[in-house]
Design a protein around this motif. Structure first.
Motif, PDB file in Angstrom:
ATOM      1  N   GLN A 354      -4.827 -13.465   3.128  1.00 21.34           N
ATOM      2  CA  GLN A 354      -5.935 -14.247   2.578  1.00 21.34           C
ATOM      3  C   GLN A 354      -7.049 -14.624   3.558  1.00 21.34           C
ATOM      4  OE1 GLN A 354      -4.884 -17.260  -0.188  1.00 21.34           O
ATOM      5  NE2 GLN A 354      -6.932 -18.127  -0.264  1.00 21.34           N
ATOM      6  N   GLN A 355      -6.682 -14.955   4.784  1.00 22.46           N
ATOM      7  CA  GLN A 355      -7.730 -15.493   5.668  1.00 22.46           C
ATOM      8  C   GLN A 355      -8.847 -14.500   5.934  1.00 22.46           C
ATOM      9  OE1 GLN A 355      -5.930 -17.262   9.203  1.00 22.46           O
ATOM     10  NE2 GLN A 355      -4.530 -18.210   7.749  1.00 22.46           N
ATOM     11  N   TYR A 356      -8.439 -13.292   6.274  1.00 18.68           N
ATOM     12  CA  TYR A 356      -9.450 -12.278   6.557  1.00 18.68           C
ATOM     13  C   TYR A 356     -10.269 -12.001   5.294  1.00 18.68           C
ATOM     14  CZ  TYR A 356     -11.461  -7.758   7.809  1.00 18.68           C
ATOM     15  OH  TYR A 356     -12.330  -6.717   8.040  1.00 18.68           O
ATOM     16  N   ASP A 357      -9.578 -11.881   4.169  1.00 22.13           N
ATOM     17  CA  ASP A 357     -10.273 -11.633   2.900  1.00 22.13           C
ATOM     18  C   ASP A 357     -11.281 -12.719   2.582  1.00 22.13           C
ATOM     19  OD1 ASP A 357      -9.132  -9.319   2.166  1.00 22.13           O
ATOM     20  OD2 ASP A 357      -8.131 -10.080   0.362  1.00 22.13           O
ATOM     21  N   THR A 358     -10.923 -13.946   2.898  1.00 24.56           N
ATOM     22  CA  THR A 358     -11.789 -15.072   2.558  1.00 24.56           C
ATOM     23  C   THR A 358     -12.945 -15.211   3.545  1.00 24.56           C
ATOM     24  OG1 THR A 358      -9.840 -16.227   1.746  1.00 24.56           O
ATOM     25  CG2 THR A 358     -11.797 -17.574   2.113  1.00 24.56           C
ATOM     26  N   PHE A 359     -12.642 -15.066   4.828  1.00 21.80           N
ATOM     27  CA  PHE A 359     -13.648 -15.448   5.829  1.00 21.80           C
ATOM     28  C   PHE A 359     -14.510 -14.299   6.346  1.00 21.80           C
ATOM     29  CE2 PHE A 359     -11.172 -19.246   5.633  1.00 21.80           C
ATOM     30  CZ  PHE A 359     -12.141 -20.228   5.793  1.00 21.80           C
ATOM     31  N   PRO A 389      -6.118 -10.971  12.136  1.00 30.29           N
ATOM     32  CA  PRO A 389      -7.170  -9.945  12.131  1.00 30.29           C
ATOM     33  C   PRO A 389      -8.581 -10.522  12.083  1.00 30.29           C
ATOM     34  CG  PRO A 389      -6.020  -9.994  10.013  1.00 30.29           C
ATOM     35  CD  PRO A 389      -5.300 -10.948  10.909  1.00 30.29           C
ATOM     36  N   VAL A 390      -8.681 -11.818  11.879  1.00 22.84           N
ATOM     37  CA  VAL A 390     -10.021 -12.433  11.897  1.00 22.84           C
ATOM     38  C   VAL A 390     -10.632 -12.316  13.304  1.00 22.84           C
ATOM     39  CG1 VAL A 390     -11.244 -14.637  11.664  1.00 22.84           C
ATOM     40  CG2 VAL A 390      -9.447 -14.017  10.015  1.00 22.84           C
ATOM     41  N   PHE A 391      -9.761 -12.351  14.322  1.00 25.18           N
ATOM     42  CA  PHE A 391     -10.295 -12.348  15.691  1.00 25.18           C
ATOM     43  C   PHE A 391     -10.963 -11.015  16.020  1.00 25.18           C
ATOM     44  CE2 PHE A 391      -6.863 -15.578  16.202  1.00 25.18           C
ATOM     45  CZ  PHE A 391      -7.745 -16.651  16.275  1.00 25.18           C
ATOM     46  N   GLY A 392     -12.159 -11.117  16.530  1.00 22.28           N
ATOM     47  CA  GLY A 392     -12.885  -9.913  16.931  1.00 22.28           C
ATOM     48  C   GLY A 392     -13.647  -9.278  15.792  1.00 22.28           C
ATOM     49  N   GLN A 577      -6.516  -4.443   7.490  1.00 22.21           N
ATOM     50  CA  GLN A 577      -7.573  -5.418   7.821  1.00 22.21           C
ATOM     51  C   GLN A 577      -7.980  -5.308   9.304  1.00 22.21           C
ATOM     52  OE1 GLN A 577      -5.996  -9.267   6.684  1.00 22.21           O
ATOM     53  NE2 GLN A 577      -6.644  -9.006   4.563  1.00 22.21           N
ATOM     54  N   TYR A 578      -7.140  -4.678  10.102  1.00 26.45           N
ATOM     55  CA  TYR A 578      -7.454  -4.546  11.530  1.00 26.45           C
ATOM     56  C   TYR A 578      -8.393  -3.372  11.763  1.00 26.45           C
ATOM     57  CZ  TYR A 578      -3.565  -7.725  12.537  1.00 26.45           C
ATOM     58  OH  TYR A 578      -2.743  -8.820  12.598  1.00 26.45           O
ATOM     59  N   PRO A 579      -9.083  -3.361  12.901  1.00 25.42           N
ATOM     60  CA  PRO A 579      -9.857  -2.177  13.266  1.00 25.42           C
ATOM     61  C   PRO A 579      -8.939  -0.948  13.315  1.00 25.42           C
ATOM     62  CG  PRO A 579     -10.356  -4.003  14.740  1.00 25.42           C
ATOM     63  CD  PRO A 579      -9.212  -4.440  13.886  1.00 25.42           C
ATOM     64  N   GLU A 580      -9.549   0.204  13.199  1.00 30.89           N
ATOM     65  CA  GLU A 580      -8.782   1.412  12.929  1.00 30.89           C
ATOM     66  C   GLU A 580      -7.596   1.656  13.866  1.00 30.89           C
ATOM     67  OE1 GLU A 580     -11.516   4.512  12.061  1.00 30.89           O
ATOM     68  OE2 GLU A 580      -9.894   6.020  12.154  1.00 30.89           O
TER      69      GLU A 580
END
Ligand code: GCU
Length: 690
Positions: A354-359, A389-392, A577-580
């Motif tokens: 959820q966090q990445y999806d939301t933010f 995964p929000v970081f970066g 959600q992470y970079p490739e």
């Protein structure tokens, strides 16, 4: 009178007779400290205490340079003191980041000087504590040249105090140290708390729990409502906070509050708290004016919104940008900041997603004075999680890294668990190895970013419930100051200041500390990426969210066929959600790091890992290894009897006995649970099969 609580790492034990003591006495018996500000009052007090303790005699504090001595200590800005100005390059000092300082040796009119200087008062406070730390670790100071600047501009403690209830959320160290009803009366302990925090460079404290309303309180239960933390925004309480804020100010620490998103209704009696409503906007602006009238250096608001029962913008059909920005606009004229937590979940089946999806879609839309505060992992302070995964991936947003000092899922301060190695793993993580290559630690160096340590000491004699847990408070702050410090360096500093410098003691305590986290991971999770399983079946470790076995499948994906969650391209797509490069690594069980394997993959019980062992056997083995390691650490600790003071030795020894016992219970509970589902016996016959 000696206070009835521990002085943690600020012990200042006397230096034994010898050359080192002579050298300290020559340079530090006389201290010339600039007069200017209240912070310098704190410096003088600390020198009196620290030098008095370590030199074995009271230092002489001067208001002008002493001329009839062999050497002296000078603390002040180059502008305040010629002695300092001629010892350093003034431009270099002026260029230091806020809080930075220099400690150097020089000469003044033929007299040796030891100089602590900075361009700000807080820098002088930190520099003074650094000097005292060197002496406590028995490092020579006769020839030093130290330049320090904090890596993160904001180094915060989220003190999870439940005002009016006298308790700490997930505190494990007894009742709250703050007595909000009695404010503005101040307790000596507040000052000692400020000293502890400033000694390691903390520059902000959020006084109350993010849960500003009691989760699960029934509507209309007025007696409970009276006890809720959002009330701190009421004028009658704000007025009481001024003295406390001024005490913290002396140590360079700004005061912040956790606020409730529904405050316009609760505190202000408005009909709504809709962030897009003009009256709400005005209310927040007026509230901010009021706060700053009373506390001119107020830091800002921390908000937990739309999470675990706390209201948020979703209640008003608005989003997190609307929510954070209305507060940001109110604080902006005063230089205040909103710390807006990303710990939002509920609308997704798996909260990791959820966090990445939301933010992430909101990147670039937050006001300049908003910091989005993100927990290190996507779940919740587990012993080990992947990095959020929000970081970066929100380059246009100021982020804050939230770490839990408190050991909610690492043994709740009954168990020893040293978090610094975990945090180092987080900080060194490369968030985009084939892209921008920024490590987590690189993300918190710009204005508006920083670190937030969750926890906060309690009223227990030792402040943290477990003596060894003091190291987590210490280590968090040291990493916020300098994330490049190694675990070994931090442990060494802490152990020497806390237990003295006897090399055998230092080595033994260090080795024990470094063994604790891996052991806890093993006996509480089985070590390959499961979480939320620390349930010991007894009421003893209370004040803890402990999903019982009936809830475990939701967290572990356990079935008769296997275990783990498909947070990958076959499953809910979390890995994507992470970079490739990271997404690919996590997506394939062959390349996924073993310690996170079951976080990302549901695997058959007999799936073989690199070393040829099956998933279920690895779980059994790790559970047993964790308990054996804990026994070994306990035995090691026992060898320290008589080598360190009896009170702390006994306390930790007793806790280790409990830890060994609990670890055994957890191991048994989990290994039997795995066996019940897998029906594959332990190759070593340790797990009962009937
Ligand atoms: C954990 C913890 C709660 C806390 C929450 C949060 O879930 O158990 O007490 O409120 O984290 O971080 O907000």
């Amino acid at each position: 009178m000696q206070p009835d609580y521990d002085d943690c790492w600020l012990r200042y034990d006397e230096v034994p007779d010898g050359d080192l003591r002579e050298s300290y006495r020559r340079l530090c018996t006389h201290a010339y400290v600039a007069e200017e500000s209240r912070e310098l009052g704190a410096v003088r007090e600390e020198l009196r205490r620290g030098l008095g303790g370590m030199l074995g005699r009271d230092p002489h504090l001067w208001q002008h340079p002493p001329r009839t001595v062999d050497g002296f200590l000078a603390v002040g800005t180059p502008g305040d003191m010629d002695v300092v100005a001629q010892a350093v390059d003034e431009d270099e000092i002026a260029d230091l980041d806020e809080g930075g300082y220099v400690i150097t040796t020089s000469e003044w009119e033929g007299i040796d000087t030891l100089v602590v200087t900075a361009s700000s008062d807080s820098g002088l406070v930190y520099g003074t504590f650094h000097l005292l730390r060197l002496m406590a670790a028995r490092e020579p100071v006769a020839d030093v040249d130290i330049v320090e600047e904090p890596a993160s501009p904001d180094r915060l403690i989220n003190h999870w105090d439940n005002p009016f209830r006298g308790s700490m959320e997930r505190g494990y160290a007894g009742q709250s140290i703050f007595d909000f009803e009695r404010l503005p009366d101040l307790r000596e302990r507040y000052r000692d708390y400020a000293r502890l925090l400033a000694s390691v460079g903390i520059n902000g404290v959020i006084l109350n729990n993010v849960n500003t309303q009691i989760p699960g309180r029934e509507e209309g239960n007025e007696a409970m409502e009276e006890l809720e933390g959002w009330r701190l925004l009421e004028t009658r309480y704000l007025e009481k906070l001024t003295g406390l804020a001024s005490l913290f100010r002396r140590y360079g620490i700004q005061t912040y509050l956790s606020v409730n998103f529904g405050a316009p209704e609760k505190v202000g009696d408005l009909d709504t708290s809709d962030p897009n409503d003009s009256e709400v906007e005005q209310w927040w602006a007026q509230k901010a004016d009021e706060v700053y009238d009373l506390i001119p250096d107020f830091g800002g608001f921390l908000v937990k919104a739309d999470s675990e029962g706390q209201p948020g913008p979703y209640n008003y059909d608005a989003d997190h940008v609307d929510g954070a920005n209305v507060l940001a606009r109110a604080l902006e004229p005063h230089g205040g900041r909103v710390w807006w937590r990303a710990f939002v979940y509920g609308s997704h089946k798996d909260r990791a997603v959820q966090q990445y999806d939301t933010f992430e879609p909101l990147d670039g839309e937050f006001h300049d004075n908003v910091t989005v505060q993100v927990k290190n992992g996507p779940i919740d302070f587990q012993p080990r999680e992947p990095i959020s995964p929000v970081f970066g991936q929100m380059p246009e947003t100021d982020l804050g890294l939230e770490l839990q000092i408190t050991g909610e899922y690492t043994g709740q301060h009954v168990h020893a668990c040293y978090h610094v190695p975990m945090w180092k793993e987080v900080l060194e993580f490369d968030t985009d190895p084939e892209g921008h290559g920024k490590r987590v630690k690189d993300l918190f160096t710009d204005e508006g970013t920083g670190m937030a340590g969750v926890g906060g000491p309690g009223e227990d004699r030792n402040w943290t419930g477990h003596y060894l847990a003091q190291a987590n408070l210490y280590g968090y702050a040291r990493l916020a100051w300098d994330p490049d410090l190694t675990t070994a360096e931090i442990t060494d500093e802490w152990v020497k200041q806390t237990f003295g410098t006897d090399p055998d003691v230092v080595e033994t305590v260090t080795e024990i500390m470094h063994g604790t986290w891996p052991a806890v991971i093993d006996y509480s999770t089985g070590g390959i990426g499961l979480m939320h399983m620390m349930y010991n079946g007894s009421a003893y470790l209370e004040n803890h969210y402990d999903p019982g076995p009936e809830e475990w499948p939701g967290y572990t994906g356990i079935t008769e066929d296997g275990i783990g969650k498909d947070r990958n391209s076959k499953g809910n797509g979390y890995a994507q959600q992470y970079p490739e490069a990271l997404a690919e690594m996590y997506d394939d069980p062959e390349s996924c790091p073993e310690e996170l394997l079951l976080f990302f993959h549901h695997l058959p019980w007999d799936h073989e890992l690199d070393d040829g062992r099956t998933v279920v056997q690895t779980l059994y083995d790790n559970l047993y290894a964790g308990v054996e390691e804990t026994q070994r650490l306990r035995d090691e600790w026992r060898t320290l009897e008589g080598e360190i003071d009896d009170e702390r030795w006994r306390h930790v020894a007793e806790r280790f006995d409990e830890q060994v016992e609990h670890a055994g219970v957890w191991r048994d509970r989990l290994s039997e649970y795995f066996y019940e589902h897998a029906e594959i016996p332990d190759e070593q016959g340790r797990v009962p099969t009937d």
